[in-house]
Design an enzyme around this catalytic site. Structure first.
Site, mmCIF file in Angstrom:
data_model
loop_
_atom_site.group_PDB
_atom_site.id
_atom_site.type_symbol
_atom_site.label_atom_id
_atom_site.label_comp_id
_atom_site.label_asym_id
_atom_site.label_seq_id
_atom_site.Cartn_x
_atom_site.Cartn_y
_atom_site.Cartn_z
ATOM 1 N N ASP A 101 10.247 2.466 -2.619
ATOM 2 C CA ASP A 101 9.078 1.729 -3.079
ATOM 3 C C ASP A 101 9.246 1.578 -4.593
ATOM 4 O OD1 ASP A 101 6.407 0.683 -3.214
ATOM 5 O OD2 ASP A 101 5.790 2.663 -3.956
ATOM 6 N N ASP B 148 6.381 0.654 -7.389
ATOM 7 C CA ASP B 148 5.305 1.181 -8.240
ATOM 8 C C ASP B 148 4.931 2.602 -7.820
ATOM 9 O OD1 ASP B 148 5.232 -1.333 -9.540
ATOM 10 O OD2 ASP B 148 3.898 -2.124 -8.001
#
Ligand SMILES: [Mg+2]
Length: 172
Positions: free
Chosen positions: A9, A11
């Site tokens: 991922d 952020d």
């Protein structure tokens, strides 16, 4: 021979998460230890693929171009460690999409494109919606915990990407 991959991922894993979205290069703060962690994984032969929801595009907060600028910045800072960025610009408020996590379409595209061996691969995320699509595809999962004792279906919990890399490389 198939390839092994660490899916990431963005952020909250690579850069500091920002409730108001991260789309300006000057606000793209790389988390300490991220670049060394990615280097260790790369040297161990893992592809590094980012799978990120960027619903701020659907909401009209920023543009595709802003996403590219942030990724170009990270490529420069890291020395091109990321093999590819997959991002979903959609949000259910404007358009449903199977690509937006917890949908698994971005993962499925990456797996097909790079001939990835799921059993040798990992997903590292900081939200349950990162973990769910990987679980569905039987990719082993690691949650970076923002708060202690988070309920999760991830296989492992750690405090940072650096710790996740150590776990993947069995250095702990
Ligand atoms: Mg996140």
């Amino acid at each position: 021979m198939k390839n092994k991959c660490v899916f990431l991922d963005r952020d909250g894993v690579i850069n500091v998460d920002n409730v108001n979205y991260t789309y300006k290069v000057e606000e793209f703060k790389i988390i300490d230890g991220v670049i060394p962690a990615l280097k260790m994984l790369k040297e161990a032969g893992y592809l590094l693929i980012i799978i990120t929801n960027q619903s701020g595009i659907a909401k009209g907060i920023y543009q595709h171009e802003d996403v590219y600028k942030c990724h170009d910045y990270f490529d420069r800072e890291s020395g091109n460690l990321i093999d590819e960025y997959f991002y979903s610009p959609y949000h259910q408020s404007t358009s449903e999409s199977l690509s937006r996590k917890p949908g698994s379409l971005m993962f499925e595209k990456a797996i097909a494109k790079y001939d990835i061996d799921i059993a040798q691969s990992w997903m590292v995320g900081d939200r349950e919606r990162d973990i769910l699509p990987a679980n569905k595809l039987n990719i082993p999962t690691i949650l970076i915990e923002e708060f202690p004792n988070t309920e999760t279906s991830a296989k492992y919990k750690v405090d940072s990407l650096y710790e996740a890399a150590e776990l993947i490389l069995k250095k702990v």
